[in-house]
Design a protein around this motif. Structure first.
Motif, short mmCIF file in Angstrom:
data_model
loop_
_atom_site.label_atom_id
_atom_site.label_comp_id
_atom_site.label_asym_id
_atom_site.label_seq_id
_atom_site.Cartn_x
_atom_site.Cartn_y
_atom_site.Cartn_z
N ARG A 146 0.83 -1.21 0.00
CA ARG A 146 0.00 0.00 0.00
C ARG A 146 0.86 1.25 0.00
O ARG A 146 0.57 2.23 -0.71
N LYS A 147 1.95 1.23 0.77
CA LYS A 147 2.80 2.42 0.83
C LYS A 147 3.48 2.67 -0.51
O LYS A 147 3.61 3.81 -0.95
N GLN B 187 0.85 3.99 -2.95
CA GLN B 187 0.48 5.36 -2.60
C GLN B 187 1.58 6.34 -3.00
O GLN B 187 1.32 7.43 -3.52
N THR B 188 2.83 5.91 -2.82
CA THR B 188 3.96 6.77 -3.17
C THR B 188 4.03 6.99 -4.68
O THR B 188 4.27 8.11 -5.16
N GLN C 21 1.25 9.35 -5.76
CA GLN C 21 1.53 10.73 -5.36
C GLN C 21 2.61 11.34 -6.24
O GLN C 21 2.52 12.49 -6.67
N ASP D 286 -9.24 5.82 -3.44
CA ASP D 286 -8.97 6.66 -2.28
C ASP D 286 -7.57 7.27 -2.33
O ASP D 286 -7.34 8.39 -1.87
N PHE D 287 -6.60 6.52 -2.94
CA PHE D 287 -5.23 7.04 -3.05
C PHE D 287 -5.10 8.07 -4.17
O PHE D 287 -4.08 8.73 -4.30
N CYS E 188 -5.65 7.31 -7.56
CA CYS E 188 -5.22 6.70 -8.84
C CYS E 188 -6.22 7.08 -9.93
O CYS E 188 -7.43 7.07 -9.71
#
Length: 699
Positions: A634-635, A638-639, A642, A667-668, A670
């Motif tokens: 997930r990290k 998400q990175t 971003q 939610d991130f 995308c």
């Protein structure tokens, strides 16, 4: 010897008793030198004598005529020698003498003139014969001079012996070749030259052949005066006399030592590499065959190591083949110094070498040899004050476990070397049966692909890219498929692409995919509204004319450049291939979008992304699959999202299969997603209906 018969005078007249007046009077007296008078008219009468006076022939009854006739000297025998004829003429003091046969018949007349003419004619004939003999003698002498000159000038040695074997004649070439002078050789026997290499049976067979056939030829070893033994090609002929008995033996020979050296050089070139001097592939196959036979007989093992220099082509391209050749020579020397004397190091071609190691105990023995060979490249190669660092990849196969034939051992060692390169190069790898299975599958995939390209056996599958915000279709990726995928044993699309890259078919395949995608996309162009068609490109497609070829193709298909999206992997842009970079810059200038596939799994950096004007980042499905349960995934996701948003790039998630994954990605932040949750890859007609319907896809 000349006789009276040879000197008969042709200018006389025979006169009979009753015809004398008519015959003689009818003749021109100047044409007749002498008259032969007979007592009868038919010429068969008794010969009375010779008269020179015409009137005596006309009136023989007169006293003076009768006296002239009766005073004739006796006739000559036809066989009387000329000198006696001349003496009779002198003795009788006359100019003519009759020639009478032994039976008393008149033969003819001999005169001084006729005698002189005959002698002159005879002398002329003698002179002609003498001249002919002199000419023949001169020719014979000239021929003998020529023969003698040829005898001495010929490059082959010549020796003539009598039937007892004593040397009678030798020529200059004999002396040059053997070192013996003419005086030293004449009177000796050919045993003077014996080398001792041939036994009595050899010479017995040679002389038996000469006696039966009259000649013999073959290779023989002789000894020079210096003691040096040399090979020669000898031809012996038997010369017979008029009665057919042996008279001479003539031997003609040539020193073939240089020929044998040349033959040895040619044999060396046939079985050795011209650059390094190592055994070549041909000799390696022969020695490996012998090693296998010995191992089978002795129940031992052997190992075959296949060595390939890593990145050697780069040195050739950058510094030229001169430097490359010197490095290959030094590499061959290093490898040779690290193996045993009874092991074989061979150059197979290019930068590939092979080593045969016999009498091994176990795998550890071969591992030790491989470690030594890898150390051969630990030190740099120095040439022209430059240092070149090389590594090697080594594949190892063992007999009998990895193959019982020469071909199988070499093929499996090559396969193991290929796996060593895949594992990171600069290492060794033992062959395993799984490698053979993969190799066979790769060969099968290449064959299937080749046939599919030739027979319309390929198709494109279209997989939508969906906006996570509203479920509408925002793009599509075209994927390669076999037209008839009958069972699971058929190669996958990834295997087909790998086979195309390894076999050199990738440019042909890439051109086909792009053309099919552009032709189909042009049919939807009016409804695309910013819609992009993503086509995967292999790094091997990027050559110097890649960009012009692509632009020409899309123009010919009627698809605007803004509708095409070129998709490459992250590892491809990390390779810093300048040809690839220039092609992508040309694409960007033309309006073609650039997407980076499998992002997060390669080695690219932000500099590459910025330099290449990347439009899209595609998150690898390996990270997407861990979104629900793996915090690290997930990290990372998400990175990436971003970072992409900060750089103004569209981010696409691949392999989305669950609603939970879709919600996390939304939610991130995308932008787009593709995967089985939304739609599987489909035929173009199905995709066209889905796209033109405008219905959002549930998400």
């Amino acid at each position: 010897m000349l006789t009276a018969r040879d000197c008969l005078c042709s200018r006389h007249r025979s006169v009979g008793a009753l015809q004398r007046y008519r015959d003689v009077a009818a003749r021109n007296g100047n044409e007749v030198l002498v008259y032969a008078v007979f007592d009868e008219d038919d010429g068969d009468g008794r010969f009375l004598g010779l008269v020179e006076v015409r009137e005596a022939a006309l009136f023989p009854a007169r006293v003076f005529a009768d006296l002239l006739v009766r005073r004739q000297p006796p006739g000559l025998d036809p066989a009387t020698p000329v000198d006696e004829v001349w003496a009779r003429l002198e003795r009788e003091r006359c100019d003519y003498l009759p020639v009478i046969s032994g039976e008393g018949a008149f033969v003819g007349v001999v005169s001084r003139f006729a005698l002189v003419a005959a002698l002159m004619e005879h002398e002329h004939a003698l002179n002609e014969e003498r001249a002919r003999l002199i000419d023949n003698l001169r020719c014979e002498l000239e021929n003998r001079k020529i023969a003698a000159a040829v005898f001495d000038a010929t490059a082959e040695g010549i020796m003539v012996t009598d039937v007892q074997g004593r040397i009678l004649l030798v020529n200059a070439a004999f002396c040059r070749t053997t070192g013996y002078s003419e005086a030293e050789a004449i009177g000796q026997t050919p045993g003077l030259l014996k080398s001792g290499r041939h036994d009595a049976a050899f010479y017995a067979e040679m002389w038996r052949t000469i006696d039966e056939t009259g000649s013999w030829q073959g290779e023989i070893w002789n000894r020079r005066k210096s003691g040096e033994i040399y090979p020669e090609w000898l031809h012996i002929d038997l010369v017979r006399d008029e009665q057919g008995k042996p008279r001479y033996y003539v031997g003609v020979f040539a020193d073939i030592g240089s020929h044998k050296e040349l033959r040895a050089q040619l044999m060396h070139l046939a079985f050795h590499d011209a650059l390094t001097g190592l055994p070549n592939r041909r000799l390696l196959l022969d020695r490996l065959g012998q090693a296998v036979a010995r191992a089978q007989r002795n129940e031992t093992e052997i190992g075959v190591l296949f060595i390939d220099l890593d990145h050697f082509k780069d040195i050739n391209d950058a510094y030229g083949h001169g430097i490359g050749d010197r490095i290959l020579v030094e590499a061959a020397q290093r490898l040779t110094h690290l193996v045993r004397a009874n092991d074989t190091v061979a150059r197979l071609g290019g930068d590939e070498f092979a080593v045969i190691v016999e009498d091994i105990v176990d795998e550890a023995d071969l591992a030790e040899v491989a470690e030594k060979l890898l150390t051969a490249f630990a030190e740099p190669f120095t040439h022209d004050e430059r240092e070149f660092f090389l590594a090697a990849s080594i594949g190892i196969a063992r007999y009998p476990g990895d193959g019982e034939t020469v071909e199988a051992l070499l093929m499996n060692a090559d396969t193991a070397m290929y796996n060593a390169k895949q594992q990171g190069r600069g290492r060794y790898y033992f062959f395993a049966s799984e490698m053979h299975r993969r190799l066979a599958r790769r060969i099968e995939a290449t064959d299937i692909l080749r046939k599919a390209l030739a027979s319309s056996g390929l198709m494109l599958a279209w997989q939508p890219q969906v906006r996570l915000a509203d479920g509408t279709i925002a793009g599509v990726e075209v994927l390669l498929r076999l037209a008839r995928h009958e069972d699971a044993s058929m190669p996958s699309p990834a295997e087909l692409v790998a086979a195309a890259e390894e076999s050199g078919l990738i440019k042909t395949l890439g051109h086909w995919v792009l053309r099919e995608a552009c032709v189909a996309g042009a049919r939807l162009d009016g409804r695309l509204r910013g819609f992009g068609i993503a086509v995967n490109f292999s790094p091997l497609q990027f050559d110097h004319d890649c960009a012009p070829r692509v632009l020409e193709l899309i123009e010919s298909c009627g698809l605007p450049a803004q509708r095409l999206e070129v998709e490459i992997t992250e590892s491809a842009i990390a390779s810093e291939n300048e040809t690839l970079v220039r092609s992508l810059e040309t694409f960007a200038t033309a309006g073609i979008a650039i997407a980076v596939d499998d992002f997060g799994t390669g080695y690219s950096n932000l500099g590459n992304l910025l330099r290449l004007h990347v439009d899209k980042l595609k998150i690898d499905q390996a990270f997407v699959g861990g979104l629900e349960h793996d915090e690290k995934s997930r990290k990372i996701v998400q990175t990436i999202i971003q970072m992409g948003r900060n750089l103004g790039m569209t981010v696409v998630a691949e392999g989305v299969e669950t609603l939970a994954q879709a919600r996390i990605l939304r939610d991130f932040g995308c932008d787009l997603a593709q995967g089985y949750l939304f739609a599987r890859p489909m035929a173009f007609e199905d995709f066209a209906r889905l796209f033109t319907s405008g219905t959002p896809i549930p998400h």
